[in-house]
Design a protein around this motif. Structure first.
Motif, PDB file in Angstrom:
ATOM      1  N   GLN A 315       0.832  -1.194   0.000  1.00 18.90           N
ATOM      2  CA  GLN A 315       0.000   0.000   0.000  1.00 18.90           C
ATOM      3  C   GLN A 315       0.875   1.255   0.000  1.00 18.90           C
ATOM      4  OE1 GLN A 315      -1.779  -1.162   3.554  1.00 18.90           O
ATOM      5  NE2 GLN A 315      -3.232  -2.553   2.579  1.00 18.90           N
ATOM      6  N   LYS A 316       0.290   2.342  -0.442  1.00 21.90           N
ATOM      7  CA  LYS A 316       1.006   3.610  -0.453  1.00 21.90           C
ATOM      8  C   LYS A 316       1.288   4.057   0.973  1.00 21.90           C
ATOM      9  CE  LYS A 316       0.834   8.171  -2.664  1.00 21.90           C
ATOM     10  NZ  LYS A 316       0.036   9.076  -3.521  1.00 21.90           N
ATOM     11  N   VAL A 317       2.510   4.516   1.212  1.00 24.42           N
ATOM     12  CA  VAL A 317       2.945   4.919   2.553  1.00 24.42           C
ATOM     13  C   VAL A 317       3.038   6.444   2.606  1.00 24.42           C
ATOM     14  CG1 VAL A 317       4.792   4.795   4.259  1.00 24.42           C
ATOM     15  CG2 VAL A 317       4.225   2.779   2.872  1.00 24.42           C
ATOM     16  N   GLU A 318       2.344   7.055   3.536  1.00 24.07           N
ATOM     17  CA  GLU A 318       2.382   8.512   3.696  1.00 24.07           C
ATOM     18  C   GLU A 318       3.531   8.914   4.615  1.00 24.07           C
ATOM     19  OE1 GLU A 318       0.621  10.516   1.946  1.00 24.07           O
ATOM     20  OE2 GLU A 318      -0.691   8.988   1.066  1.00 24.07           O
ATOM     21  N   GLY A 319       4.215   9.976   4.245  1.00 23.85           N
ATOM     22  CA  GLY A 319       5.241  10.542   5.124  1.00 23.85           C
ATOM     23  C   GLY A 319       6.544   9.787   5.154  1.00 23.85           C
ATOM     24  N   PHE A 320       6.791   8.904   4.202  1.00 22.49           N
ATOM     25  CA  PHE A 320       8.048   8.154   4.211  1.00 22.49           C
ATOM     26  C   PHE A 320       9.222   9.112   3.983  1.00 22.49           C
ATOM     27  CE2 PHE A 320      11.508   5.618   2.625  1.00 22.49           C
ATOM     28  CZ  PHE A 320      11.417   4.440   3.369  1.00 22.49           C
ATOM     29  N   PRO A 321      10.310   9.001   4.770  1.00 16.23           N
ATOM     30  CA  PRO A 321      11.453   9.914   4.625  1.00 16.23           C
ATOM     31  C   PRO A 321      12.359   9.509   3.461  1.00 16.23           C
ATOM     32  CG  PRO A 321      11.856   8.375   6.408  1.00 16.23           C
ATOM     33  CD  PRO A 321      10.467   8.092   5.920  1.00 16.23           C
ATOM     34  N   GLY A 322      11.897   9.789   2.261  1.00 18.81           N
ATOM     35  CA  GLY A 322      12.659   9.437   1.077  1.00 18.81           C
ATOM     36  C   GLY A 322      11.778   9.542  -0.152  1.00 18.81           C
ATOM     37  N   ARG A 323      12.127   8.805  -1.190  1.00 16.41           N
ATOM     38  CA  ARG A 323      11.379   8.844  -2.446  1.00 16.41           C
ATOM     39  C   ARG A 323      10.530   7.592  -2.600  1.00 16.41           C
ATOM     40  NH1 ARG A 323      15.305   9.950  -7.388  1.00 16.41           N
ATOM     41  NH2 ARG A 323      16.293   8.039  -6.621  1.00 16.41           N
ATOM     42  N   GLY A 324       9.360   7.747  -3.213  1.00 16.16           N
ATOM     43  CA  GLY A 324       8.460   6.626  -3.426  1.00 16.16           C
ATOM     44  C   GLY A 324       8.280   6.327  -4.901  1.00 16.16           C
ATOM     45  N   PHE A 325       8.109   5.045  -5.222  1.00 17.96           N
ATOM     46  CA  PHE A 325       7.964   4.601  -6.607  1.00 17.96           C
ATOM     47  C   PHE A 325       6.859   3.557  -6.718  1.00 17.96           C
ATOM     48  CE2 PHE A 325      12.267   5.937  -5.843  1.00 17.96           C
ATOM     49  CZ  PHE A 325      12.626   6.654  -6.984  1.00 17.96           C
ATOM     50  N   VAL A 326       6.195   3.525  -7.871  1.00 16.13           N
ATOM     51  CA  VAL A 326       5.242   2.476  -8.190  1.00 16.13           C
ATOM     52  C   VAL A 326       6.000   1.377  -8.923  1.00 16.13           C
ATOM     53  CG1 VAL A 326       3.153   1.883  -9.464  1.00 16.13           C
ATOM     54  CG2 VAL A 326       3.352   4.118  -8.358  1.00 16.13           C
ATOM     55  N   ILE A 327       5.892   0.149  -8.417  1.00 19.43           N
ATOM     56  CA  ILE A 327       6.559  -0.980  -9.066  1.00 19.43           C
ATOM     57  C   ILE A 327       5.705  -1.453 -10.241  1.00 19.43           C
ATOM     58  CG2 ILE A 327       7.427  -3.340  -8.781  1.00 19.43           C
ATOM     59  CD1 ILE A 327       7.711  -2.725  -5.774  1.00 19.43           C
ATOM     60  N   GLU A 328       6.294  -1.429 -11.423  1.00 22.76           N
ATOM     61  CA  GLU A 328       5.569  -1.891 -12.610  1.00 22.76           C
ATOM     62  C   GLU A 328       5.885  -3.344 -12.938  1.00 22.76           C
ATOM     63  OE1 GLU A 328       6.342   0.892 -15.782  1.00 22.76           O
ATOM     64  OE2 GLU A 328       4.807   2.271 -15.001  1.00 22.76           O
ATOM     65  N   ARG A 329       7.140  -3.741 -12.735  1.00 25.45           N
ATOM     66  CA  ARG A 329       7.537  -5.124 -13.001  1.00 25.45           C
ATOM     67  C   ARG A 329       8.673  -5.500 -12.064  1.00 25.45           C
ATOM     68  NH1 ARG A 329       8.589  -3.648 -19.279  1.00 25.45           N
ATOM     69  NH2 ARG A 329       6.671  -2.458 -19.561  1.00 25.45           N
ATOM     70  N   ILE A 330       8.784  -6.802 -11.781  1.00 26.13           N
ATOM     71  CA  ILE A 330       9.899  -7.335 -11.009  1.00 26.13           C
ATOM     72  C   ILE A 330      10.499  -8.467 -11.830  1.00 26.13           C
ATOM     73  CG2 ILE A 330      10.669  -8.378  -8.844  1.00 26.13           C
ATOM     74  CD1 ILE A 330       8.174  -7.249  -7.513  1.00 26.13           C
ATOM     75  N   SER A 331      11.829  -8.465 -11.957  1.00 27.24           N
ATOM     76  CA  SER A 331      12.482  -9.484 -12.778  1.00 27.24           C
ATOM     77  C   SER A 331      13.722 -10.015 -12.085  1.00 27.24           C
ATOM     78  CB  SER A 331      12.864  -8.894 -14.142  1.00 27.24           C
ATOM     79  OG  SER A 331      13.621  -9.811 -14.909  1.00 27.24           O
ATOM     80  N   THR A 332      14.021 -11.289 -12.344  1.00 24.29           N
ATOM     81  CA  THR A 332      15.323 -11.822 -11.974  1.00 24.29           C
ATOM     82  C   THR A 332      16.296 -11.452 -13.092  1.00 24.29           C
ATOM     83  OG1 THR A 332      15.047 -13.936 -13.102  1.00 24.29           O
ATOM     84  CG2 THR A 332      14.156 -13.768 -10.864  1.00 24.29           C
ATOM     85  N   MET A 333      17.522 -11.960 -13.021  1.00 27.42           N
ATOM     86  CA  MET A 333      18.506 -11.698 -14.072  1.00 27.42           C
ATOM     87  C   MET A 333      18.437 -12.722 -15.203  1.00 27.42           C
ATOM     88  SD  MET A 333      20.112  -8.884 -13.528  1.00 27.42           S
ATOM     89  CE  MET A 333      21.621  -9.007 -14.488  1.00 27.42           C
ATOM     90  N   ASN A 334      17.407 -13.571 -15.180  1.00 27.96           N
ATOM     91  CA  ASN A 334      17.189 -14.521 -16.266  1.00 27.96           C
ATOM     92  C   ASN A 334      16.978 -13.764 -17.583  1.00 27.96           C
ATOM     93  OD1 ASN A 334      14.938 -15.959 -18.008  1.00 27.96           O
ATOM     94  ND2 ASN A 334      16.088 -17.578 -16.940  1.00 27.96           N
ATOM     95  N   LYS A 335      17.693 -14.168 -18.646  1.00 26.25           N
ATOM     96  CA  LYS A 335      17.669 -13.426 -19.909  1.00 26.25           C
ATOM     97  C   LYS A 335      16.265 -13.292 -20.473  1.00 26.25           C
ATOM     98  CE  LYS A 335      22.406 -14.269 -21.475  1.00 26.25           C
ATOM     99  NZ  LYS A 335      23.258 -14.838 -22.560  1.00 26.25           N
TER     100      LYS A 335
END
Length: 395
Positions: A315-335
């Protein structure tokens, strides 16, 4: 300063100082050294001390002093810490930027500096800025400490260069050695505020100085600029830490239990059943503080691994001390996975945390140019798997 020098400064205020330096023979009536300091100083001040750059008549010091002085942003923050009182003494005042902002809350202030040129410049600037309650004393700060009367606050920023001009970082290697005079400063003032190198191990600094009540790790634009220690006589056992980046302030007390503000995420596993949506990157001050478990507790987030220092949330976190990003994809290093995950992406901003490849090597492997609005965070999970989080900034 003659009229020819003033006119030269006015005409060439926005020009390249390196090119202006070649004009000395054409303008023999101009004090070229002084003029170049003023042109370069004002150009630097537009970014570093904007309110001064906008004030006609402010005099700027030689290059090294201008480089070493505080920025307006950090000086204003120190003014918040300093608060109000009857007397402020700055034992190592330099060009006087910190004093100018900190003194606003005090009835009287003493600027102590051993370089006569800086004292003369600061004295003129204070008058121009309406800071008539600031007394400039040309003296060695330690000698002044020995004979001074009581103050509400002593500020000290020991020089971090040795006699050969090389940088120093350890407290005992700076001039003056704060560890040798801290007891006397506490005898002469209710509080002492010490500015130290952001390169220092702040926990060791707290242990070395003793009687520290507050630690302020100050960053500007995500670059750690200052480590400030507030010292008091008879302080309690708990030390409060402030992680500051621009307007973000995250604080906590050392050694105090921190109840959860929300339930932490489950341990991270890469799975379609674990719908991670957001990634958070802590700011430079939080990274310096190293309070990663506390971040997990406070914000209900989890790390891919204890050494990743990246935080994930469903879930979206309010007030986090830093930068926030929306994850679009997650990948391993598999080609094959990488090919699918990076489809349509030609440019990306890449960061690596606890990852075997450097940014340059990973960029070469992924065949991506720098820049754009895609952010890739490469890290290692608890099972030693290598992961890429492909994200965009939270709008």
């Amino acid at each position: 300063m003659n009229e020819a020098t003033l006119e030269f400064i006015r005409i060439h205020a926005d020009e390249d100082v390196r090119q202006l330096a070649f004009l000395g023979k054409k303008f023999p009536e101009v004090d070229m050294s002084y003029a170049l300091d003023q042109v370069a100083g004002r150009q630097k001040a537009r970014v570093k001390i904007p309110s001064w750059a906008a004030t006609d008549g402010i005099v700027y010091p030689p290059h090294l002093s201008m480089e070493q002085c505080s920025s307006e942003q950090t000086a204003r923050y120190k003014a918040r810490i300093a608060g109000e009182g009857a007397m402020l003494v700055d034992l190592t005042a330099g060009y006087g930027v910190d004093m100018a902002f900190m003194s606003a809350g005090f009835k009287q202030a003493v600027h102590v500096e051993m370089q006569p040129q800086l004292c003369a410049i600061s004295s003129d600037n204070y008058k121009l800025l309406g800071l008539n309650h600031v007394q400039v004393v040309c003296s060695d700060g330690v000698e002044y400490l020995h004979q001074m009367q009581h103050a509400d606050l002593i500020f000290i920023d020991p020089a971090r260069r040795d006699q050969h001009g090389a940088r120093t970082y350890g407290i005992a290697d700076c001039t003056p050695n704060v560890l040798e005079i801290i007891d006397e400063m506490l005898e002469k003032a209710d509080r002492v505020l010490i500015k130290l190198s952001p390169m220092l191990d702040w926990q060791k600094a707290v242990s070395d100085v003793g009687c520290v009540s507050e630690v302020h790790i100050v960053s500007v634009a995500n670059e750690c600029k200052e480590l400030l220690l507030e010292v008091k006589n008879g302080k309690g056992e708990k030390v409060k830490v402030f992680c500051v980046n621009n307007d973000q302030v995250f604080s906590y007390e050392i050694g105090e239990p921190h109840p959860l503000t929300s339930s932490p995420s489950h341990p991270f596993t890469l799975s379609p059943l674990h719908p991670l949506t957001f990634l958070y990157e802590p700011n430079a001050s939080v990274m310096k503080a190293g309070c990663f478990q506390l971040i997990e507790q406070r914000f209900g987030v989890t790390q891919p691994d204890a050494n990743s220092h990246l935080f994930l949330s469903e879930q979206k976190v309010e007030g986090f001390p830093g930068r926030g990003f929306v994850i679009e994809r997650i990948s391993t290093m598999n080609k094959r996975e990488l090919k699918d995950a990076l489809a349509g992406i030609d440019n990306a901003n890449i960061a690596t945390r606890n990852f075997p490849l450097s940014v340059a090597d990973l960029r070469k492997r992924l065949k991506l140019k720098d820049g754009g609005d895609v952010y890739i965070f490469a890290t290692t999970d608890a099972k030693k798997g290598h992961l890429l989080f492909i994200c965009r900034k939270i709008s």
